[in-house]
Design a protein around this motif. Structure first.
Motif, PDB file in Angstrom:
ATOM      1  N   ASP A 199     -92.585 -43.068 -53.296  1.00  0.00           N
ATOM      2  CA  ASP A 199     -91.276 -43.784 -54.414  1.00  0.00           C
ATOM      3  C   ASP A 199     -92.195 -44.467 -55.575  1.00  0.00           C
ATOM      4  O   ASP A 199     -91.195 -44.309 -55.923  1.00  0.00           O
ATOM      5  CB  ASP A 199     -90.997 -45.364 -53.186  1.00  0.00           C
ATOM      6  CG  ASP A 199     -90.652 -44.264 -51.676  1.00  0.00           C
ATOM      7  OD1 ASP A 199     -90.526 -43.673 -52.266  1.00  0.00           O
ATOM      8  OD2 ASP A 199     -90.548 -45.349 -51.056  1.00  0.00           O
ATOM      9  N   ASP A 200     -93.102 -45.138 -55.504  1.00  0.00           N
ATOM     10  CA  ASP A 200     -93.577 -46.005 -57.172  1.00  0.00           C
ATOM     11  C   ASP A 200     -94.010 -44.783 -57.437  1.00  0.00           C
ATOM     12  O   ASP A 200     -93.578 -44.712 -59.303  1.00  0.00           O
ATOM     13  CB  ASP A 200     -95.380 -46.427 -56.678  1.00  0.00           C
ATOM     14  CG  ASP A 200     -95.076 -47.328 -57.246  1.00  0.00           C
ATOM     15  OD1 ASP A 200     -94.162 -47.888 -58.112  1.00  0.00           O
ATOM     16  OD2 ASP A 200     -96.633 -47.752 -57.813  1.00  0.00           O
ATOM     17  N   LEU A 201     -94.242 -44.046 -57.785  1.00  0.00           N
ATOM     18  CA  LEU A 201     -94.531 -42.295 -58.777  1.00  0.00           C
ATOM     19  C   LEU A 201     -93.397 -41.763 -59.203  1.00  0.00           C
ATOM     20  O   LEU A 201     -93.094 -41.909 -59.987  1.00  0.00           O
ATOM     21  CB  LEU A 201     -95.189 -41.584 -57.978  1.00  0.00           C
ATOM     22  CG  LEU A 201     -96.034 -39.736 -59.091  1.00  0.00           C
ATOM     23  CD1 LEU A 201     -96.667 -40.926 -60.657  1.00  0.00           C
ATOM     24  CD2 LEU A 201     -96.575 -39.377 -58.880  1.00  0.00           C
ATOM     25  N   ILE A 202     -92.054 -42.420 -57.819  1.00  0.00           N
ATOM     26  CA  ILE A 202     -90.857 -41.199 -58.606  1.00  0.00           C
ATOM     27  C   ILE A 202     -90.012 -42.741 -59.618  1.00  0.00           C
ATOM     28  O   ILE A 202     -89.760 -42.353 -60.578  1.00  0.00           O
ATOM     29  CB  ILE A 202     -89.647 -41.392 -58.029  1.00  0.00           C
ATOM     30  CG1 ILE A 202     -90.181 -40.135 -56.310  1.00  0.00           C
ATOM     31  CG2 ILE A 202     -88.053 -41.336 -58.150  1.00  0.00           C
ATOM     32  CD1 ILE A 202     -89.624 -39.745 -55.179  1.00  0.00           C
ATOM     33  N   ALA A 203     -90.594 -44.095 -59.001  1.00  0.00           N
ATOM     34  CA  ALA A 203     -89.567 -45.181 -59.743  1.00  0.00           C
ATOM     35  C   ALA A 203     -90.727 -45.209 -61.613  1.00  0.00           C
ATOM     36  O   ALA A 203     -90.489 -45.019 -62.566  1.00  0.00           O
ATOM     37  CB  ALA A 203     -90.201 -46.727 -59.235  1.00  0.00           C
ATOM     38  N   ALA A 204     -92.287 -44.751 -61.496  1.00  0.00           N
ATOM     39  CA  ALA A 204     -92.512 -44.467 -62.899  1.00  0.00           C
ATOM     40  C   ALA A 204     -91.756 -44.307 -63.934  1.00  0.00           C
ATOM     41  O   ALA A 204     -91.856 -44.303 -64.666  1.00  0.00           O
ATOM     42  CB  ALA A 204     -93.967 -44.161 -62.147  1.00  0.00           C
TER      43      ALA A 204
END
Ligand code: SAM
Ligand code: SF4
Length: 438
Positions: free
Chosen positions: A247-252
């Motif tokens: 999720d964090d990589l997508i959000a980044a």
């Protein structure tokens, strides 16, 4: 003053090999070598090989055969083989080509200077998987100025064992470099003029390097930290596995301005039956949902992929599923390959698709990808994009750079390499765009 010795390196395969070659050249700099562009003038020739598809080893043997004349004219010439063919073939290389002095596997590059010193007087070979960070042990990069873009390997190896792939055997188990070392190398690159860094790994988004706080850091956290380096303007990463897009990589992709809107996310096939047999551990639907989430975070992201056609037991219907998936995703770029039997991998033992069927499917798939790629590129006309200027173009007064979406862009301007320009795209050619400075 002693004359520097001359080193010629020929690199095959992916960006990870390009990075490895740079680091090997730097390490051999400590043994008195400078890099040259031709084997004819070299005191040492190093082939940095790739083993991902068939005939790779045969190509290396025939390339070595071409150096026979050079070696007989110049008996002190040292010949080395590095990379995944070195790992896979080992001693067999010296048996088939006795003029080879040195064979070094990808995990042993830090031992290269020592090996080079011995080579010639004796045959040297190292294809171990040692428990040490080879990049840390490799001589640090010299302080010379560099071009505006650089690769930086942060993760190597793979534990996923896709049924077609040799990487887990040639590059070994997955290992991530510690955060502090990656940051130090990135800062050093930026001090030497680099403005864009592409983080590399066979499964780069599985990155889980030890952080300064003691915990494991994800790729997203590493990217956010790298983004704090002032003069670093752009960050990219490749290659990613769908299952490791957290999720964090997508959000980044949505909130980290320096992370460029381009994602290479191989799917390999659009058929659930084939994906299962490939041991990919994602299916068609989970991949499509993932693309949707990424596009929600960053609507203009350019998606790129890898495809294998003619995997064992792939039927026409399976291939149609792949074509339908491509239609649904709409790729801005893609790499596609005929399935190639790799001895020692599970799929090599299965019932094979005839070569002519593979060729027909590849041709059809590539035609579709080319149409999509061209349409995505054409849709850039009229848009304003960022371009990192890299080098002069072929026309007088022209400079070439890469857009945020990794398209090559030609511009009439006198900006120096390393400048970031705002550009309006005014035309789209077969392989590049034309732009005007804003
Ligand atoms: N780790 C990445 C992933 O999971 O997609 C791919 C890394 S691999 C070095 C690069 C590409 O080579 C793969 O995505 C695949 O399409 C292709 N490849 C690997 N083995 C192959 C084989 N035996 N035959 C044809 N293509 C192959
Ligand atoms: Fe090869 Fe990528 Fe599969 Fe690993 S995840 S085995 S590198 S294709």
């Amino acid at each position: 003053m002693t004359q520097p010795k001359k080193l010629f390196i020929k690199t095959y395969g992916c960006q990870m090999n390009v990075y490895d070659s740079e680091r090997m050249a730097e390490a051999l700099g400590g043994n008195g070598y400078v890099e040259v562009g031709s084997p004819d003038e070299a005191d040492m020739i190093l082939l940095n090989t790739c083993h991902i598809r068939e005939k790779a080893a045969e190509k290396v043997y025939s390339e070595l055969g071409r150096f026979k004349g050079l070696k007989s004219e110049k008996p002190d010439l040292k010949i080395g083989v590095a990379g995944c063919v070195a790992q896979a073939e080992g001693e067999e290389i010296m048996r088939r080509q006795p003029m080879v002095d040195l064979v070094v596997g990808p995990q042993s590059y830090h031992r290269l200077p020592e090996m080079e010193a011995k080579a010639g007087a004796e045959k040297v070979i190292d294809t171990d998987f040692p428990e040490e960070d080879k990049f840390e042990k490799l001589k640090s990069r010299p302080k010379a100025k560099r071009g505006p873009t650089a690769f930086l390997t942060v993760q190597e190896g793979c534990d996923k064992f896709c049924a077609f792939c040799v990487v887990p055997y040639t590059r070994g188990a997955e290992v991530s470099r510690p955060v502090e070392r990656v940051l130090a190398e990135a800062r050093d690159l930026v001090d030497r003029g680099v403005r864009e860094i592409t983080l590399l790994g066979q499964n780069v988004n599985a990155y889980h390097g030890a952080g300064p706080d003691g915990g494991d850091w994800s790729l997203a956290r590493l990217i956010r930290e790298l983004a704090e380096i002032d003069d670093l303007a752009r960050i990219r990463f490749t290659t990613s596995h769908p299952n490791d897009m957290d999720d964090d990589l997508i959000a980044a992709h949505g909130d980290c301005e320096k992370l460029m809107p381009y994602l290479h996310l191989p799917v390999q096939s659009g058929s659930d039956k084939i994906l299962k047999r490939m041991n990919r551990s994602h299916d068609r639907d989970s991949y499509l949902r993932l693309i949707e989430r990424i596009r929600t975070a960053r609507p203009d992201i350019l998606i790129s992929g890898d495809f294998i056609v003619g995997f064992p037991e792939e039927t026409d219907e399976d291939f149609r599923d792949t074509m339908r998936l491509i239609e649904e995703v709409n790729y801005g770029q893609a790499f596609s390959f005929k399935y190639s039997t790799r001895p020692g991998t599970p799929a090599a033992e299965r019932s094979q698709v005839p070569e002519d069927v593979k060729s027909d499917r590849l041709q059809e798939l590539q035609a579709l990808i080319t149409r999509q790629q061209r349409a995505v590129q054409d849709a850039m006309v009229g848009r304003e994009v960022g371009v990192l200027i890299e080098r002069p173009g072929r026309m007088p007064g022209q400079m070439v750079g890469k857009s945020d979406h990794l398209h090559a862009v030609h511009i009439q301007c006198d900006l120096a390499p390393g400048s970031l320009a705002r550009v309006r795209i005014v035309e789209s050619g077969p392989n590049s765009l034309g732009g005007e400075l804003l």
